[in-house]
Design an enzyme around this catalytic site. Structure first.
Site, PDB file in Angstrom:
ATOM      1  N   MET A  73       0.769  -1.208   0.000  1.00  0.00           N
ATOM      2  CA  MET A  73       0.000   0.000   0.000  1.00  0.00           C
ATOM      3  C   MET A  73       0.815   1.280   0.000  1.00  0.00           C
ATOM      4  SD  MET A  73      -0.913  -0.789   3.827  1.00  0.00           S
ATOM      5  CE  MET A  73      -0.933  -2.396   3.201  1.00  0.00           C
ATOM      6  N   PRO A  74       2.149   1.187  -0.051  1.00  0.00           N
ATOM      7  CA  PRO A  74       2.884   2.448  -0.161  1.00  0.00           C
ATOM      8  C   PRO A  74       2.556   3.144  -1.479  1.00  0.00           C
ATOM      9  CG  PRO A  74       4.395   0.586   0.113  1.00  0.00           C
ATOM     10  CD  PRO A  74       3.025   0.033  -0.028  1.00  0.00           C
ATOM     11  N   ILE A  75       2.505   4.446  -1.417  1.00  0.00           N
ATOM     12  CA  ILE A  75       2.426   5.260  -2.629  1.00  0.00           C
ATOM     13  C   ILE A  75       3.847   5.757  -2.862  1.00  0.00           C
ATOM     14  CG2 ILE A  75       1.510   7.368  -3.669  1.00  0.00           C
ATOM     15  CD1 ILE A  75      -0.675   5.416  -3.160  1.00  0.00           C
ATOM     16  N   PHE A 128       2.078   0.775  -6.299  1.00  0.00           N
ATOM     17  CA  PHE A 128       1.435   1.998  -6.760  1.00  0.00           C
ATOM     18  C   PHE A 128       2.513   3.062  -6.896  1.00  0.00           C
ATOM     19  CE2 PHE A 128      -1.665  -0.566  -4.583  1.00  0.00           C
ATOM     20  CZ  PHE A 128      -2.733  -0.549  -5.469  1.00  0.00           C
ATOM     21  N   THR A 153       4.955   7.321   0.756  1.00  0.00           N
ATOM     22  CA  THR A 153       3.949   7.478   1.799  1.00  0.00           C
ATOM     23  C   THR A 153       3.490   6.085   2.162  1.00  0.00           C
ATOM     24  OG1 THR A 153       3.243   9.592   0.871  1.00  0.00           O
ATOM     25  CG2 THR A 153       1.728   8.512   2.412  1.00  0.00           C
TER      26      THR A 153
END
Length: 136
Positions: free
Chosen positions: A1-3, A40, A71
């Site tokens: 889920m890191p951006i 992502f 993030t």
């Protein structure tokens, strides 16, 4: 889920841009333990004159900086973050990016700060996030 946002100069070819994204993701998988399918990335090129980095800050000789902004969910130890930094530098070096030209900034938040579609905060129901420490 890191951006992951990767900003780099337009001197780097489309193939190298993809290799840089691949290398950053592989470093995440290996060092942090995120799932391979959790990717992502936003890769943005800029004219070389718009990539501004002090060429000698902290006695590091920079030439063509690749900025990486991540993030991700809070809870990773300083040791794990340093392991990630080293892994990114190692992987990027293999695709032609000098270690001196790798700049990484991490920003942390909580699982309640993500929605991956449908107007829902899916991470609230997924359980522990890979690499994070249990809440105290």
């Amino acid at each position: 889920m890191p951006i992951v946002r990767i900003d780099l100069s337009d001197r780097r070819s489309p193939g190298q841009r993809r290799a840089i994204s691949d290398a950053v993701h592989e470093a995440f998988v290996e060092s942090v333990g995120i799932p391979r399918g959790d990717r992502f990335h936003l890769v943005t090129t800029h004219p070389a004159a718009e990539i501004i980095a002090d060429p000698g800050y902290l006695d590091i000789a920079r030439e063509d900086v690749v900025y990486i902004q991540v993030t991700f969910v809070r809870g990773r130890s300083a040791e794990l973050k340093q392991k990630f930094f080293r892994a990114v530098a190692d992987h990027l070096e293999r695709v032609g990016v000098r270690r001196q030209d790798v700049a990484i900034v991490l920003t942390e938040n909580t699982v309640a700060d993500y929605s991956w579609g449908n107007g829902e905060a899916q991470l609230l129901n997924l359980g522990p996030v890979p690499g994070t420490e249990p809440a105290a």
